[in-house]
Design an enzyme around this catalytic site. Sequence first.
Site, PDB file in Angstrom:
ATOM      1  N   GLU A  45       0.862  -1.193   0.000  1.00 31.25           N
ATOM      2  CA  GLU A  45       0.000   0.000   0.000  1.00 31.25           C
ATOM      3  C   GLU A  45       0.894   1.236   0.000  1.00 31.25           C
ATOM      4  OE1 GLU A  45      -3.311   0.961  -0.221  1.00 31.25           O
ATOM      5  OE2 GLU A  45      -2.396   2.926   0.039  1.00 31.25           O
ATOM      6  N   ASP A  50       5.389   2.176  -3.560  1.00 31.35           N
ATOM      7  CA  ASP A  50       4.779   2.033  -4.883  1.00 31.35           C
ATOM      8  C   ASP A  50       4.820   0.571  -5.346  1.00 31.35           C
ATOM      9  OD1 ASP A  50       3.984   2.220  -7.506  1.00 31.35           O
ATOM     10  OD2 ASP A  50       5.585   3.579  -8.131  1.00 31.35           O
ATOM     11  N   ASP A  62      -7.229   2.674  -7.785  1.00 33.67           N
ATOM     12  CA  ASP A  62      -7.650   4.055  -8.080  1.00 33.67           C
ATOM     13  C   ASP A  62      -7.812   4.217  -9.592  1.00 33.67           C
ATOM     14  OD1 ASP A  62      -7.593   4.899  -5.409  1.00 33.67           O
ATOM     15  OD2 ASP A  62      -5.432   5.228  -5.493  1.00 33.67           O
ATOM     16  N   THR A  87     -12.757  -7.111   0.144  1.00 33.49           N
ATOM     17  CA  THR A  87     -12.041  -5.915   0.625  1.00 33.49           C
ATOM     18  C   THR A  87     -13.056  -4.914   1.182  1.00 33.49           C
ATOM     19  OG1 THR A  87     -12.253  -4.625  -1.419  1.00 33.49           O
ATOM     20  CG2 THR A  87     -10.374  -6.145  -1.292  1.00 33.49           C
ATOM     21  N   HIS A  88     -12.529  -3.854   1.799  1.00 33.97           N
ATOM     22  CA  HIS A  88     -13.412  -2.784   2.284  1.00 33.97           C
ATOM     23  C   HIS A  88     -14.198  -2.154   1.140  1.00 33.97           C
ATOM     24  CE1 HIS A  88     -10.715  -2.913   5.821  1.00 33.97           C
ATOM     25  NE2 HIS A  88     -11.817  -2.586   6.454  1.00 33.97           N
ATOM     26  N   GLU A 130     -15.133  -3.538  -1.637  1.00 31.27           N
ATOM     27  CA  GLU A 130     -16.224  -4.413  -2.100  1.00 31.27           C
ATOM     28  C   GLU A 130     -17.421  -4.254  -1.161  1.00 31.27           C
ATOM     29  OE1 GLU A 130     -17.883  -8.755  -3.300  1.00 31.27           O
ATOM     30  OE2 GLU A 130     -16.464  -8.646  -1.684  1.00 31.27           O
TER      31      GLU A 130
END
Length: 213
Positions: free
Chosen positions: A69, A96, A119, A192-193, A195
Amino acid sequence: MGRRALPKLDPAIAFSTYISEVDDLQAPFCPQSLFSQTADLEIEIGSGKGLFVLNESGHVPERNFLGNEIAKKYCRFAAYRLAKSERTNAHMLRGDGLKLFRDFLPDECAVAVHVYFPDPWWKERHRRRRVIQPSFIADLQRVLIPNGIFHFWTDVEEYFDEAIELLKEHSDLTGPLAVHETIAEHDMDYRTHFERRMRKYEHDVFRSQFKKS
Ligand SMILES: C[S@@+](CC[C@H](N)C(=O)[O-])C[C@H]1O[C@@H](n2cnc3c(N)ncnc32)[C@H](O)[C@@H]1O
């Protein structure tokens, strides 16, 4: 839809051993060195608050899970949750993900790679920041073992269609293979959050899987 503030971290929970920096890695890099067991490795780029790595490292303790992340506060939060749950098979790398794949991950080191709700970088001049781009696809194909799986989900149909075309054009991966929505049995029973959030607001989720032969 903005992102909710993170809960406070309990200072009694030490999580520094659960997090490393991409910029501190040295080539050649062996991802297994981050774990106490040598095991099949799954890697996620853009883990956000880390629900996938937390859940899967609990469900599949015989595998290692590496979350990545770029945002420090989310990465720290994900590492904190791993520490709180005393995971021994999960680790977070801050930095990255494109650089991680390009400069550090060795050939055929992962049984699965996951990208969930990356993103979209809507503005044309920011498009090159998208995770799914030709150079990443070349690294993805190199990093997966034979029969390894790439998981890609997004709520942005245009990104989904473009990514599928790029994957077809720039890789030999087989896909897209269909992935069906499962019934969530509790509030944390999502991949995931994002989703969870998309389904709560009844937004479409586009899911795909690709397999390396
Ligand atoms: C929309 S969020 C989705 C988070 C999580 N995958 C989920 O589904 O809940 C995208 C995440 O990717 C991270 N990100 C964006 N570009 C990245 C990059 N190049 N490397 C690593 N993480 C990145 C962002 O900081 C953000 O947390």
